[in-house]
Design an enzyme around this catalytic site. Structure first.
Site, PDB file in Angstrom:
ATOM      1  CE  LYS A 112      -4.427  -1.745   1.623  1.00  0.00           C
ATOM      2  NZ  LYS A 112      -5.630  -1.549   2.415  1.00  0.00           N
ATOM      3  CE  LYS A 196      -6.821  -7.694  -0.221  1.00  0.00           C
ATOM      4  NZ  LYS A 196      -8.214  -7.231  -0.211  1.00  0.00           N
ATOM      5  CE  LYS A 199     -14.010  -2.898   2.520  1.00  0.00           C
ATOM      6  NZ  LYS A 199     -12.750  -2.573   3.194  1.00  0.00           N
TER       7      LYS A 199
HETATM    8  P1  ATP Z   1      -9.078  -2.206   1.390  1.00  0.00           P
HETATM    9  O1  ATP Z   1      -8.729  -2.189  -0.076  1.00  0.00           O
HETATM   10  O2  ATP Z   1      -9.622  -0.907   1.885  1.00  0.00           O
HETATM   11  O3  ATP Z   1      -7.988  -2.772   2.270  1.00  0.00           O
HETATM   12  P2  ATP Z   1     -10.389  -4.787   1.448  1.00  0.00           P
HETATM   13  O4  ATP Z   1     -11.296  -5.188   0.337  1.00  0.00           O
HETATM   14  O5  ATP Z   1      -9.042  -5.402   1.508  1.00  0.00           O
HETATM   15  O6  ATP Z   1     -10.339  -3.200   1.461  1.00  0.00           O
HETATM   16  P3  ATP Z   1     -10.703  -4.987   4.328  1.00  0.00           P
HETATM   17  O7  ATP Z   1     -11.692  -4.150   5.063  1.00  0.00           O
HETATM   18  O8  ATP Z   1      -9.261  -4.606   4.375  1.00  0.00           O
HETATM   19  O9  ATP Z   1     -11.195  -5.079   2.802  1.00  0.00           O
HETATM   20  O10 ATP Z   1     -10.849  -6.495   4.805  1.00  0.00           O
HETATM   21  C1  ATP Z   1     -12.054  -7.024   5.301  1.00  0.00           C
HETATM   22  C2  ATP Z   1     -12.014  -8.547   5.297  1.00  0.00           C
HETATM   23  O11 ATP Z   1     -12.167  -9.055   3.974  1.00  0.00           O
HETATM   24  C3  ATP Z   1     -10.718  -9.158   5.824  1.00  0.00           C
HETATM   25  O12 ATP Z   1     -11.048 -10.299   6.586  1.00  0.00           O
HETATM   26  C4  ATP Z   1      -9.989  -9.569   4.576  1.00  0.00           C
HETATM   27  O13 ATP Z   1      -9.081 -10.635   4.789  1.00  0.00           O
HETATM   28  C5  ATP Z   1     -11.139 -10.003   3.696  1.00  0.00           C
HETATM   29  N1  ATP Z   1     -10.826  -9.885   2.279  1.00  0.00           N
HETATM   30  C6  ATP Z   1     -10.491  -8.739   1.636  1.00  0.00           C
HETATM   31  N2  ATP Z   1     -10.299  -8.976   0.335  1.00  0.00           N
HETATM   32  C7  ATP Z   1     -10.501 -10.305   0.147  1.00  0.00           C
HETATM   33  C8  ATP Z   1     -10.441 -11.162  -0.987  1.00  0.00           C
HETATM   34  N3  ATP Z   1     -10.122 -10.671  -2.187  1.00  0.00           N
HETATM   35  N4  ATP Z   1     -10.721 -12.470  -0.834  1.00  0.00           N
HETATM   36  C9  ATP Z   1     -11.039 -12.968   0.391  1.00  0.00           C
HETATM   37  N5  ATP Z   1     -11.100 -12.217   1.506  1.00  0.00           N
HETATM   38  C10 ATP Z   1     -10.839 -10.903   1.392  1.00  0.00           C
HETATM   39 MG    MG Z   2      -7.682  -4.744   3.035  1.00  0.00          MG
END
Ligand code: ATP
Ligand code: MG
Length: 333
Positions: A112, A196, A199
């Site tokens: 990041k 991965k 969001k």
């Molecule tokens: P950001 O980009 O803001 O970090 P994010 O999509 O990674 O957003 P988080 O809020 O950081 O979401 O994570 C929330 C949960 O979702 C965590 O348990 C994380 O491991 C899970 N998670 C995030 N992305 C994935 C993915 N692509 N596949 C499976 N689990 C995921």
């Molecule tokens: Mg995340």
């Protein structure tokens, strides 16, 4: 009964399908047999400097999506991280137990921060995993349901718990275990099926956002990056795009990947994508309806969150008191 804790950041208007399949479905499944605590981790979202009004709105929207997915506030505690200030307080204690080099090895920080440059990267982003350890240790958590990307952060939480027990005596902290379900632990970006889905991805084109217009979702699935072969089979190394679509298909229908592969014998990628788009849209339509129901009544939503914060704080305050005492801080008379 064992204690579960997990959270998600309000970093977007909508959660993405990886959040749902990797974590949220586990949250819902685990809440019957465990004491579950689920959190909108707004303090974590501050690490990327969100607009204040947007953050507030996203915090409610994230909570509404937890509820719509089936998190039941009658069985689980659902709250907003900043409503329980003990999280930030414990994070300070833990930051004084975390090595600078140890924190510097976190790959999520490296990824990041490399995108933001050193002036655009906050110290908060660097200490993010320490705040996450505080979230977990504050509730004497046994099990943390997360996606694969959080494995390293969980390892840090475990190391910190063990360190506290060594330095301040047994029983200072509970060592948490990760709960990572292999099949759905990492859902990949549709446009870049080796990274991965996230969001806050730079481009939304590879995301399936839970609150997106179904037409947009269907289009993104149809334009998912695949490969130059024609054969539909599950092979994440050689065929990451198709394998990701099969994983999503299987998770949303409950059918084994092998059975789906057999169904598409002799058919093309276009058929798979078209059918998957239908499956996803069929799942999203009622989900979105429930989310909008919760958002239409923000007063009730805020009440659920206030009640959750009361119950969370009742658990957090004694843990923090125990840790302050063990660390040798003189307690106020
Ligand atoms: P950001 O980009 O803001 O970090 P994010 O999509 O990674 O957003 P988080 O809020 O950081 O979401 O994570 C929330 C949960 O979702 C965590 O348990 C994380 O491991 C899970 N998670 C995030 N992305 C994935 C993915 N692509 N596949 C499976 N689990 C995921
Ligand atoms: Mg995340």
């Amino acid at each position: 009964r064992s204690r579960i804790f997990s959270g998600m950041q309000p970093t977007s208007d909508s959660l993405q399908l990886g959040n749902y399949l990797g974590a949220l479905t586990q949250w819902v499944a685990l809440q019957d047999e465990h004491d579950a605590i689920y959190c909108v981790v707004d303090l974590h979202a501050l690490t990327v400097n969100p607009d204040p009004a947007v953050l507030r709105d996203r915090t409610r929207r994230t909570a509404a999506q937890f509820l719509a997915a089936g998190v039941d506030p009658a069985r689980s505690i659902l709250f907003v991280q900043s409503h329980v200030p003990e999280h930030a307080e414990l994070a300070w204690l833990l930051s004084c137990q975390t090595g600078f080099g140890e924190a510097g090895r976190m790959t999520q920080f490296k990824d990041k921060s490399s995108k933001q440059g050193s002036e655009g990267t906050t110290v908060g982003l660097f200490t993010y995993p320490v705040l996450m350890a505080a979230d977990i240790l504050l509730y004497d958590t046994n099990l943390v349901p997360v996606g694969e990307d959080q494995r390293q952060h969980l390892e840090l939480s475990r190391d910190l718990a063990q360190r506290l027990n060594q330095r301040f005596g047994p029983g200072t902290a509970v060592v948490p275990d990760p709960h990572i379900v292999k099949a759905t632990a990492k859902i990949y970006d549709l446009q870049d099926p080796t990274s991965k889905m996230s969001k806050s991805a730079e481009s939304p084109n590879g995301l399936i956002e839970l609150l997106d217009d179904p037409k947009v979702v269907a289009k993104r699935i149809r334009s998912a990056v695949t490969d130059a072969e024609r054969e539909i089979r599950f092979d994440p190394a050689a065929k990451p795009g198709i394998s990701n679509l099969l994983t999503i298909y299987s998770a949303l229908t409950g059918r084994p990947v092998d059975a789906i592969v057999a169904d598409y014998d002799g058919k093309g990628y276009g058929d798979l994508k078209k059918d998957l788009a239908e499956v996803v849209v069929g799942f999203l339509a009622p989900f979105q309806e429930r989310v909008h129901g919760y958002l239409a009544d923000p007063a009730s939503l805020d009440e659920v969150l206030a009640d959750g914060a009361d119950r969370a704080q009742a658990l957090a305050a004694p843990t923090l008191e125990r840790l302050y005492d063990r660390f040798g801080l003189l307690r106020r008379r």
